[in-house]
Motif scaffolding. Structure first.
Motif, PDB file in Angstrom:
ATOM      1  N   THR A   8       1.089  -1.389   0.120  1.00 13.20           N
ATOM      2  CA  THR A   8      -0.150   0.006   0.104  1.00 13.20           C
ATOM      3  C   THR A   8       0.995   1.298   0.115  1.00 13.20           C
ATOM      4  O   THR A   8       0.663   2.053  -0.798  1.00 13.20           O
ATOM      5  CB  THR A   8      -0.894  -0.170   1.253  1.00 13.20           C
ATOM      6  OG1 THR A   8      -1.733  -1.388   1.133  1.00 13.20           O
ATOM      7  CG2 THR A   8      -1.932   1.050   1.127  1.00 13.20           C
ATOM      8  N   ALA A   9       1.879   1.283   0.774  1.00 20.84           N
ATOM      9  CA  ALA A   9       2.872   2.397   1.032  1.00 20.84           C
ATOM     10  C   ALA A   9       3.349   2.800  -0.591  1.00 20.84           C
ATOM     11  O   ALA A   9       3.625   3.776  -0.839  1.00 20.84           O
ATOM     12  CB  ALA A   9       3.915   2.019   1.769  1.00 20.84           C
ATOM     13  N   GLY A  98       7.268   9.770   5.739  1.00 25.43           N
ATOM     14  CA  GLY A  98       6.841   9.468   6.709  1.00 25.43           C
ATOM     15  C   GLY A  98       5.433   9.578   7.088  1.00 25.43           C
ATOM     16  O   GLY A  98       4.921   8.723   7.712  1.00 25.43           O
ATOM     17  N   GLU A  99       4.806  10.676   6.313  1.00 20.53           N
ATOM     18  CA  GLU A  99       3.352  10.683   6.528  1.00 20.53           C
ATOM     19  C   GLU A  99       2.455   9.409   6.009  1.00 20.53           C
ATOM     20  O   GLU A  99       1.479   8.896   6.572  1.00 20.53           O
ATOM     21  CB  GLU A  99       2.936  12.013   5.946  1.00 20.53           C
ATOM     22  CG  GLU A  99       2.983  13.283   6.814  1.00 20.53           C
ATOM     23  CD  GLU A  99       3.098  14.388   5.893  1.00 20.53           C
ATOM     24  OE1 GLU A  99       2.930  14.247   4.645  1.00 20.53           O
ATOM     25  OE2 GLU A  99       3.294  15.623   6.698  1.00 20.53           O
ATOM     26  N   ILE A 100       3.067   9.075   4.860  1.00 11.91           N
ATOM     27  CA  ILE A 100       2.340   7.880   4.148  1.00 11.91           C
ATOM     28  C   ILE A 100       2.577   6.550   5.051  1.00 11.91           C
ATOM     29  O   ILE A 100       1.561   5.821   5.108  1.00 11.91           O
ATOM     30  CB  ILE A 100       3.047   7.783   2.612  1.00 11.91           C
ATOM     31  CG1 ILE A 100       2.853   8.707   1.679  1.00 11.91           C
ATOM     32  CG2 ILE A 100       2.797   6.380   2.069  1.00 11.91           C
ATOM     33  CD1 ILE A 100       3.709   8.918   0.370  1.00 11.91           C
ATOM     34  N   VAL A 104      -0.473   4.328   6.552  1.00  8.62           N
ATOM     35  CA  VAL A 104      -0.991   2.882   6.546  1.00  8.62           C
ATOM     36  C   VAL A 104      -0.764   2.003   7.624  1.00  8.62           C
ATOM     37  O   VAL A 104      -0.860   0.655   7.495  1.00  8.62           O
ATOM     38  CB  VAL A 104      -0.098   2.310   5.060  1.00  8.62           C
ATOM     39  CG1 VAL A 104      -0.540   3.154   3.913  1.00  8.62           C
ATOM     40  CG2 VAL A 104       1.296   2.397   5.378  1.00  8.62           C
ATOM     41  N   GLY A 105      -0.200   2.648   8.719  1.00  6.50           N
ATOM     42  CA  GLY A 105      -0.041   1.738   9.876  1.00  6.50           C
ATOM     43  C   GLY A 105       1.349   1.361  10.353  1.00  6.50           C
ATOM     44  O   GLY A 105       1.338   0.427  11.328  1.00  6.50           O
ATOM     45  N   PHE A 106       2.564   1.938   9.637  1.00  7.87           N
ATOM     46  CA  PHE A 106       3.505   1.575  10.452  1.00  7.87           C
ATOM     47  C   PHE A 106       4.070   2.238  11.506  1.00  7.87           C
ATOM     48  O   PHE A 106       3.569   3.339  11.825  1.00  7.87           O
ATOM     49  CB  PHE A 106       4.815   1.943   9.332  1.00  7.87           C
ATOM     50  CG  PHE A 106       4.933   0.746   7.930  1.00  7.87           C
ATOM     51  CD1 PHE A 106       5.547  -0.300   8.347  1.00  7.87           C
ATOM     52  CD2 PHE A 106       4.368   1.164   6.907  1.00  7.87           C
ATOM     53  CE1 PHE A 106       5.487  -1.153   7.367  1.00  7.87           C
ATOM     54  CE2 PHE A 106       4.447   0.055   5.896  1.00  7.87           C
ATOM     55  CZ  PHE A 106       5.089  -1.126   6.048  1.00  7.87           C
ATOM     56  N   PHE A 110       9.906   2.223  12.462  1.00 10.97           N
ATOM     57  CA  PHE A 110      10.041   1.878  10.973  1.00 10.97           C
ATOM     58  C   PHE A 110       9.940   3.274  10.225  1.00 10.97           C
ATOM     59  O   PHE A 110      10.789   3.303   9.561  1.00 10.97           O
ATOM     60  CB  PHE A 110       8.987   1.125  10.648  1.00 10.97           C
ATOM     61  CG  PHE A 110       9.011   0.580   9.112  1.00 10.97           C
ATOM     62  CD1 PHE A 110       9.798  -0.519   8.744  1.00 10.97           C
ATOM     63  CD2 PHE A 110       8.697   1.510   8.041  1.00 10.97           C
ATOM     64  CE1 PHE A 110       9.796  -0.776   7.588  1.00 10.97           C
ATOM     65  CE2 PHE A 110       8.529   1.017   6.536  1.00 10.97           C
ATOM     66  CZ  PHE A 110       9.296  -0.175   6.300  1.00 10.97           C
ATOM     67  N   VAL A 111       9.161   4.125  10.585  1.00 12.69           N
ATOM     68  CA  VAL A 111       9.169   5.579  10.028  1.00 12.69           C
ATOM     69  C   VAL A 111      10.234   6.166  10.187  1.00 12.69           C
ATOM     70  O   VAL A 111      10.911   6.477   8.900  1.00 12.69           O
ATOM     71  CB  VAL A 111       7.947   6.367  10.675  1.00 12.69           C
ATOM     72  CG1 VAL A 111       7.945   7.601   9.805  1.00 12.69           C
ATOM     73  CG2 VAL A 111       6.611   5.555  10.307  1.00 12.69           C
TER      74      VAL A 111
END
Length: 194
Positions: A8-9, A98-100, A104-106, A110-111
């Motif tokens: 998705t990212a 980072g916003e993306i 998507v829930g990371f 991880f970000v």
């Protein structure tokens, strides 16, 4: 089957890069410039580093995300202006990515890891940032170098090659020397690295 967070990212990054109105022609097909670049980054990364982590793969795909939003001519047209522009771009790429990833829930860890890679913090010490730098250089040499070399003097081309070479690891150097250069380009490369 539901796409993974990673898929998705990547899809969202591609969606954003597909908004680039600047196009690049390949075999008479016009591609959004940054979308094509990001796909080339992924392809080259996986050739160079087949076991690249998901974080490194996201960083490579998003390395130029929305690059057209900060124009080069917004900064002085000298070396200092160029470096300032590049620094602002890196920050923007890291922020958008980072916003993306958050969307998507990371998790934050991880970000932050992806952002550090994009910002190329601790190059030469951070293996993933170095792998990204090598991939950037390999993409330039493989896909954009001949065109660049045709527009500039041999002196300027050799200078750029020297600067490119310094940024790369030994593994990157080895990969670069296997690329299909024209005779003239190979001669320039050899001159630059001798």
């Amino acid at each position: 089957m539901k796409p993974t967070r990673f898929e998705t990212a990547i899809a969202i990054i591609d969606q954003k890069n597909a908004e680039d109105t600047t196009t690049y022609q390949v075999a008479d097909i016009a591609y959004p410039k940054e979308l094509l670049y990001s796909q080339r980054m992924t392809r080259k990364l996986l050739q160079f580093e087949p076991n690249a982590s998901k974080a490194l793969q996201v960083a490579a795909r998003a390395q130029h995300i929305c690059r057209w939003k900060i124009a080069r001519n917004e900064y002085p047209m000298d070396r200092v202006g160029y470096l300032k522009w590049r620094e602002e771009l890196k920050k923007m790429h890291a922020k958008i990515t980072g916003e993306i990833l958050e969307q998507v829930g990371f998790d934050n860890q991880f970000v932050e890891r992806v952002q550090k890679i994009i910002l190329k913090k601790l190059l030469k010490k951070n293996e993933e940032a170095q792998a990204l730098e090598d991939t950037i250089c390999l993409v330039f040499l493989d896909y954009y170098f001949e065109e660049f070399a045709a527009k500039h003097t041999d002196e300027k081309v050799i200078d750029i090659l020297k600067k490119t070479w310094i940024k790369m690891s030994k593994k990157g150097h080895k990969a670069a020397l296997t690329l299909p250069f024209s005779d003239k380009s190979l001669a320039l490369v050899k001159k630059a690295i001798s």
